[in-house]
Scaffold this motif. Structure first.
Motif: not given
Length: 387
Positions: A190-193, A265-279, A281-291
């Motif tokens: 909800k916060e994303f949209w 901000m972008t919809m994102c898959w695990t692997n991209d989230g890990a790569q972006l955060h690794r390079d 660090p201010e890019i965080a990866y979030v799983l929506g609490k709704e599922g």
């Protein structure tokens, strides 16, 4: 010239090693190596153990000099394919796709040219039903060990006791956010949209992929990620059409925009989230609490693959834990293979992007097979993209 079995005498261990080193240096080709050493099935097994032959089943079978794989953006270590070419002489052409619907359409059209591809778990039953995927000849994949695979992520590769696909890795679908640009903490879809239409106006990206873009719009209202209900899809469409004018782009290849700072901000898959955060660090990866989505990607061979020997050879190569661990370190997705997990550094296994807390995983859903070919979702996505 050293003696070989073709001359009626076995090659000496010293000469075998000499020819092996010549092959690794590129002084001779694979076929010359086989001829000079008289490498038959028995010695092919030995060669496989020291890393040169993808599988003994191909000792007397030509792999050709090129093959094609269909896969996802930012999904492989380029060195993997370079090393495969050094070992086998086979150059790998990489075709990148942003959705399983694209892959399906290409395969249904025929003559895709792929000898290996990377489908997601929920699509495999459809490929089997349509007769466009090949049951795997497991004798050609000695590097695969099903007993080492986590059954939570691997069952959909086997249908009626027959293996049609073997797992590459698993992951989740969340969103990546540049916390220096969007400083308000977010924990939900909800916060994303809502943010996409406010502080993230013209700086937000969503996938060019109906499963996730529609699925995560459905989560805004608390509906199932896989819903096919007309009234629920209508609400998701209402939201997507409202958000569309505020988006930076609709694309499954979103890393360039995030890295350049054009997207925040972008919809994102695990692997991209890990790569972006690794390079960055201010890019965080979030799983929506709704599922949202949890997934497994597999390797499979199309029935009309033009170079099946090379497809099997590359697949077997990728199943080698020593190769697979380098793939996982490069692409940032968690492995389904216990042998690979044993080789991963502790900091990778402790990374919450790759291995989220159980309470975040619990509400996630695997994609449902029906969503792949559902006309309602396909038409909704087409209207959204053309709006």
């Amino acid at each position: 010239m050293s003696k070989s079995y073709r001359d009626g005498l076995p090659i000496s261990p010293e000469n075998f090693v000499d020819q092996l080193m010549r092959l690794k240096r590129g002084s001779i080709g694979r076929r010359d190596f086989l001829g000079l050493t008289g490498l038959g099935i028995a010695t092919a097994v030995m060669a496989r153990e020291i890393g040169i032959m993808p599988t003994p089943a191909f000792a007397a079978e030509s792999l050709g000099d090129r093959m094609s794989i269909a896969t996802w953006p930012n999904y492989h270590d380029p060195a993997t394919f370079e090393n495969f070419k050094k070992d086998t002489g086979v150059a790998v052409e990489v075709n990148v796709f942003g959705s399983n619907e694209e892959m399906l359409a290409k395969l249904q059209a025929g003559a895709s040219g792929w000898s290996l591809f990377v489908p997601t778990n929920y699509t495999i039953s459809t490929y089997k039903k349509l007769g466009i995927i090949e049951p795997l000849e497991m004798a050609k994949l000695p590097n695969f060990d099903g007993s080492q695979e986590d059954p939570r992520f691997t069952s959909e590769g086997t249908i009626d006791g027959t293996i049609y696909a073997v797992p590459k890795n698993w992951g989740t679908t969340g969103f990546a956010v540049n916390t220096k640009k969007l400083t308000k903490p977010m924990t939900s879809w909800k916060e994303f949209w809502d943010t996409a239409m406010a502080e993230g106006d013209s700086r937000t990206m969503v996938h060019d992929y109906q499963l996730t873009t529609i699925g995560n719009a459905l989560k805004y209202y608390g509906y199932s990620f896989n819903s096919l209900k007309q009234d629920e899809l209508a609400k998701a469409e209402e939201l997507l059409l409202k958000v569309k004018p505020h988006l930076f782009a609709v694309s499954s290849d979103y890393q360039p925009g995030m890295r350049a700072g054009d997207a925040w901000m972008t919809m994102c898959w695990t692997n991209d989230g890990a790569q972006l955060h690794r390079d960055i660090p201010e890019i965080a990866y979030v799983l929506g609490k709704e599922g949202g989505e949890i997934w497994t990607d597999f390797y499979a061979i199309p029935k009309d693959a033009p170079n099946k020997p090379a497809g099997y050879a590359l697949l077997n190569y990728l199943m080698n834990p020593q190769v697979a661990v380098k793939e996982h370190l490069a692409n940032g997705a968690p492995s389904t293979d216990a042998r690979v997990n044993k080789l991963l550094p502790k900091e990778v296994l402790d990374n919450p992007i790759l291995y989220p807390a159980a309470d975040l995983l619990t509400p996630l859903e695997f994609g449902a097979a029906a969503t792949l070919t559902d006309p309602g979702r396909a038409e909704l996505m087409a209207r959204f993209k053309s709006a």
